[in-house]
Motif scaffolding. Sequence first.
Motif, short mmCIF file in Angstrom:
data_model
loop_
_atom_site.label_atom_id
_atom_site.label_comp_id
_atom_site.label_asym_id
_atom_site.label_seq_id
_atom_site.Cartn_x
_atom_site.Cartn_y
_atom_site.Cartn_z
N LEU A 77 -39.51 17.27 56.59
CA LEU A 77 -39.32 18.30 57.61
C LEU A 77 -38.55 17.75 58.80
CD1 LEU A 77 -42.80 20.10 57.66
CD2 LEU A 77 -40.65 20.95 56.71
N ALA A 78 -38.89 16.53 59.22
CA ALA A 78 -38.18 15.90 60.34
C ALA A 78 -36.72 15.67 60.00
CB ALA A 78 -38.86 14.57 60.69
N ALA A 79 -36.45 15.29 58.76
CA ALA A 79 -35.05 15.09 58.33
C ALA A 79 -34.27 16.39 58.44
CB ALA A 79 -35.02 14.56 56.90
N GLY A 80 -34.88 17.49 58.02
CA GLY A 80 -34.21 18.79 58.13
C GLY A 80 -33.96 19.20 59.57
N ILE A 81 -34.95 18.97 60.44
CA ILE A 81 -34.79 19.30 61.86
C ILE A 81 -33.69 18.45 62.48
CG2 ILE A 81 -35.94 19.22 64.11
CD1 ILE A 81 -38.55 19.91 62.67
N ALA A 82 -33.65 17.16 62.12
CA ALA A 82 -32.64 16.26 62.67
C ALA A 82 -31.23 16.71 62.29
CB ALA A 82 -32.88 14.84 62.19
N THR A 123 -28.67 10.12 59.14
CA THR A 123 -29.74 10.82 59.87
C THR A 123 -30.90 11.15 58.94
OG1 THR A 123 -28.15 11.78 61.42
CG2 THR A 123 -30.31 12.85 61.24
N ILE A 124 -30.59 11.74 57.79
CA ILE A 124 -31.62 12.13 56.84
C ILE A 124 -32.37 10.90 56.32
CG2 ILE A 124 -32.03 13.13 54.55
CD1 ILE A 124 -29.64 15.00 55.10
N ALA A 125 -31.62 9.88 55.94
CA ALA A 125 -32.24 8.69 55.36
C ALA A 125 -33.18 8.00 56.34
CB ALA A 125 -31.17 7.72 54.87
N MET A 126 -32.73 7.82 57.59
CA MET A 126 -33.58 7.13 58.56
C MET A 126 -34.76 8.00 58.97
SD MET A 126 -34.23 4.36 60.01
CE MET A 126 -32.75 3.35 59.85
N ALA A 127 -34.58 9.31 59.09
CA ALA A 127 -35.70 10.19 59.43
C ALA A 127 -36.79 10.09 58.36
CB ALA A 127 -35.22 11.63 59.57
N MET A 128 -36.40 10.10 57.11
CA MET A 128 -37.40 9.99 56.04
C MET A 128 -38.01 8.60 55.98
SD MET A 128 -35.79 12.36 53.00
CE MET A 128 -37.33 12.30 52.08
N GLY A 129 -37.19 7.57 56.26
CA GLY A 129 -37.73 6.21 56.27
C GLY A 129 -38.75 6.00 57.37
N VAL A 130 -38.44 6.47 58.58
CA VAL A 130 -39.38 6.32 59.69
C VAL A 130 -40.60 7.21 59.47
CG1 VAL A 130 -39.69 6.65 62.18
CG2 VAL A 130 -37.57 5.67 61.31
N GLY A 131 -40.39 8.42 58.92
CA GLY A 131 -41.51 9.28 58.58
C GLY A 131 -42.45 8.63 57.58
N LEU A 132 -41.88 7.95 56.61
CA LEU A 132 -42.70 7.20 55.65
C LEU A 132 -43.47 6.09 56.34
CD1 LEU A 132 -40.65 6.63 52.36
CD2 LEU A 132 -43.02 7.39 52.53
N GLY A 143 -38.47 2.37 52.79
CA GLY A 143 -37.65 3.52 53.14
C GLY A 143 -36.61 3.20 54.20
N ILE A 144 -36.99 2.41 55.20
CA ILE A 144 -36.04 2.04 56.25
C ILE A 144 -34.95 1.14 55.70
CG2 ILE A 144 -35.83 0.73 58.40
CD1 ILE A 144 -38.59 1.81 59.19
N LEU A 145 -35.31 0.25 54.78
CA LEU A 145 -34.29 -0.59 54.13
C LEU A 145 -33.30 0.27 53.34
CD1 LEU A 145 -36.42 -3.64 52.89
CD2 LEU A 145 -34.81 -3.57 54.81
N LEU A 146 -33.81 1.27 52.64
CA LEU A 146 -32.92 2.19 51.92
C LEU A 146 -31.99 2.92 52.89
CD1 LEU A 146 -35.15 3.87 49.17
CD2 LEU A 146 -33.31 2.21 48.85
N PHE A 148 -30.83 1.78 55.74
CA PHE A 148 -29.77 0.85 56.14
C PHE A 148 -28.70 0.72 55.05
CE2 PHE A 148 -32.93 -1.09 59.21
CZ PHE A 148 -32.20 -0.76 60.35
N VAL A 149 -29.14 0.68 53.80
CA VAL A 149 -28.18 0.62 52.70
C VAL A 149 -27.33 1.89 52.67
CG1 VAL A 149 -27.91 0.45 50.20
CG2 VAL A 149 -29.65 -0.91 51.36
N GLU A 150 -27.96 3.03 52.91
CA GLU A 150 -27.23 4.30 52.96
C GLU A 150 -26.15 4.26 54.04
OE1 GLU A 150 -25.73 7.59 52.16
OE2 GLU A 150 -27.68 7.56 51.19
N GLY A 151 -26.51 3.80 55.21
CA GLY A 151 -25.54 3.73 56.30
C GLY A 151 -24.38 2.80 55.97
N TYR A 152 -24.69 1.67 55.36
CA TYR A 152 -23.64 0.72 54.97
C TYR A 152 -22.69 1.36 53.96
CZ TYR A 152 -21.46 -3.66 53.50
OH TYR A 152 -20.55 -4.65 53.21
N CYS A 153 -23.25 2.09 53.00
CA CYS A 153 -22.42 2.74 51.98
C CYS A 153 -21.49 3.78 52.60
CB CYS A 153 -23.31 3.39 50.93
SG CYS A 153 -24.09 2.26 49.77
#
Length: 236
Positions: A77-82, A123-132, A143-146, A148-153
Amino acid sequence: MAGLAESGSNPDVELLYDINGLAKDAPRWFDRGVEFLGEFGLLIAMVLLVLWCWWAVRRRGGEDAAASVAALVWAPLAAGIAVLVNVPIRGFVERRRPFLDHQGLDVLVDGKTDFSFVSDHATIAMAMGVGLFVANRKFGVAGILLAFVEGYCRVLMGVHYPTDVVGGFALGTAVVLLLSPLAMALLTPVMKAAEGSGRASWLIRGRGRAAGTEQQAVIPGARSESADAAERDLAA
């Protein structure tokens, strides 16, 4: 602000070229793998991680099961709001995609014509990682490591500046943490109500793990106290 990061001497642009340059030297199959991971794969992995965490929470049970599930519900939900918050930010900054202003980039995915800042994927990846992380520390670190990988990609693919990704990380984290108290205050009672419901309790606890109770382990060869008491009564 539309001209943000247009100078070749900008560290943001230099880092973009350094990271994206790795794609030029990589084999074709590697580029295709990065394209899949950056567009879909890592976000799918994040969803699966949330589901895995939910499965672990409901199997473990415990008094905090409802609160943990509420935190897991809050993560997407936080990812969607972000992402919704990002809509006016993109329109205000109006930063063009890096490959439109800088030559020589190896762009791994076509069709990106919208504005670049901030990155929705980051935004989506980090919101879900921090939510986790709010729900479960171990799964949250993964989740947060994933994220970071998303951002790098996204930078490696040539579709975002590094600061687009950093902005996405900041936006996703801010939405999760700032709205978390309100979200938990609303979601936790709903999850507790579901926990006490016969039909929806499976969402919170596994079978045989009723609220406030735990299954007792059955040890082969062990005798229960009730059986010993029954034998004493017969002997008397």
